[in-house]
Design an enzyme around this catalytic site. Structure first.
Site, PDB file in Angstrom:
ATOM      1  N   TYR A  73      -4.828   3.807   2.924  1.00 27.20           N
ATOM      2  CA  TYR A  73      -5.953   4.514   3.550  1.00 27.20           C
ATOM      3  C   TYR A  73      -5.538   5.796   4.254  1.00 27.20           C
ATOM      4  O   TYR A  73      -6.292   6.744   4.325  1.00 27.20           O
ATOM      5  CB  TYR A  73      -6.605   3.622   4.621  1.00 27.20           C
ATOM      6  CG  TYR A  73      -7.497   2.545   4.120  1.00 27.20           C
ATOM      7  CD1 TYR A  73      -8.761   2.839   3.615  1.00 27.20           C
ATOM      8  CD2 TYR A  73      -7.115   1.217   4.186  1.00 27.20           C
ATOM      9  CE1 TYR A  73      -9.608   1.841   3.178  1.00 27.20           C
ATOM     10  CE2 TYR A  73      -7.956   0.213   3.752  1.00 27.20           C
ATOM     11  CZ  TYR A  73      -9.190   0.527   3.252  1.00 27.20           C
ATOM     12  OH  TYR A  73     -10.023  -0.452   2.829  1.00 27.20           O
ATOM     13  N   HIS A  79       0.857  -1.170   0.000  1.00 31.50           N
ATOM     14  CA  HIS A  79       0.000   0.000   0.000  1.00 31.50           C
ATOM     15  C   HIS A  79       0.900   1.228   0.000  1.00 31.50           C
ATOM     16  O   HIS A  79       1.664   1.398   0.931  1.00 31.50           O
ATOM     17  CB  HIS A  79      -0.895   0.048   1.236  1.00 31.50           C
ATOM     18  CG  HIS A  79      -2.020  -0.920   1.255  1.00 31.50           C
ATOM     19  ND1 HIS A  79      -1.954  -2.121   1.917  1.00 31.50           N
ATOM     20  CD2 HIS A  79      -3.236  -0.863   0.682  1.00 31.50           C
ATOM     21  CE1 HIS A  79      -3.110  -2.754   1.768  1.00 31.50           C
ATOM     22  NE2 HIS A  79      -3.914  -2.005   1.016  1.00 31.50           N
ATOM     23  N   SER A 123      -7.344   2.919  -5.795  1.00 28.87           N
ATOM     24  CA  SER A 123      -7.619   3.060  -4.371  1.00 28.87           C
ATOM     25  C   SER A 123      -7.819   1.687  -3.741  1.00 28.87           C
ATOM     26  O   SER A 123      -8.138   0.718  -4.423  1.00 28.87           O
ATOM     27  CB  SER A 123      -8.874   3.918  -4.154  1.00 28.87           C
ATOM     28  OG  SER A 123     -10.002   3.257  -4.671  1.00 28.87           O
ATOM     29  N   ASP A 124      -7.632   1.622  -2.450  1.00 29.59           N
ATOM     30  CA  ASP A 124      -7.926   0.409  -1.718  1.00 29.59           C
ATOM     31  C   ASP A 124      -9.424   0.393  -1.473  1.00 29.59           C
ATOM     32  O   ASP A 124     -10.050   1.430  -1.347  1.00 29.59           O
ATOM     33  CB  ASP A 124      -7.163   0.398  -0.395  1.00 29.59           C
ATOM     34  CG  ASP A 124      -7.080  -0.980   0.216  1.00 29.59           C
ATOM     35  OD1 ASP A 124      -7.822  -1.880  -0.222  1.00 29.59           O
ATOM     36  OD2 ASP A 124      -6.268  -1.177   1.131  1.00 29.59           O
ATOM     37  N   TRP A 125     -10.003  -0.771  -1.409  1.00 35.27           N
ATOM     38  CA  TRP A 125     -11.449  -0.858  -1.231  1.00 35.27           C
ATOM     39  C   TRP A 125     -11.765  -0.979   0.236  1.00 35.27           C
ATOM     40  O   TRP A 125     -11.204  -1.819   0.921  1.00 35.27           O
ATOM     41  CB  TRP A 125     -12.006  -2.055  -1.996  1.00 35.27           C
ATOM     42  CG  TRP A 125     -11.630  -1.979  -3.421  1.00 35.27           C
ATOM     43  CD1 TRP A 125     -12.109  -1.117  -4.354  1.00 35.27           C
ATOM     44  CD2 TRP A 125     -10.640  -2.764  -4.088  1.00 35.27           C
ATOM     45  NE1 TRP A 125     -11.512  -1.310  -5.572  1.00 35.27           N
ATOM     46  CE2 TRP A 125     -10.599  -2.329  -5.425  1.00 35.27           C
ATOM     47  CE3 TRP A 125      -9.787  -3.789  -3.709  1.00 35.27           C
ATOM     48  CZ2 TRP A 125      -9.759  -2.866  -6.373  1.00 35.27           C
ATOM     49  CZ3 TRP A 125      -8.958  -4.339  -4.650  1.00 35.27           C
ATOM     50  CH2 TRP A 125      -8.945  -3.878  -5.959  1.00 35.27           C
TER      51      TRP A 125
END
Length: 84
Positions: free
Chosen positions: A50, A5, A81-83
């Site tokens: 995030y 990330h 994007s991260d979910w």
């Protein structure tokens, strides 16, 4: 492949409330080398983290994404994007 990330995602507890404030030297010497290695290996995408970085969420942070990842590291792929 997707590397994740990006960047400064160092904790799970309250990760959506976290605001990482790294100095430039620490970022490039400690946190960025694995991401630079992924770029050099030809990774096609990055997933942003995030947390906030210097007050802006990582997925909306132009210094993090445009200046560092795409500009200085030379990443030519896409960022997702991260979910949640």
């Amino acid at each position: 492949a997707v590397a994740k990330h990006f960047a400064f995602n160092e904790q799970e507890t309250n990760r959506m409330l976290e605001n990482s404030i790294p100095d430039d030297r620490t970022a490039w010497e400690l946190y960025y080398p694995p991401f630079e290695a992924a770029v050099e290996a030809g990774v096609g995408a990055f997933m942003c983290s995030y947390n906030r970085v210097n007050g802006s969420y990582a997925c909306q942070n132009p210094e993090l994404l445009s200046r560092d990842l795409k500009g200085r590291m030379g990443f030519a792929g896409f960022v997702m994007s991260d979910w949640g």
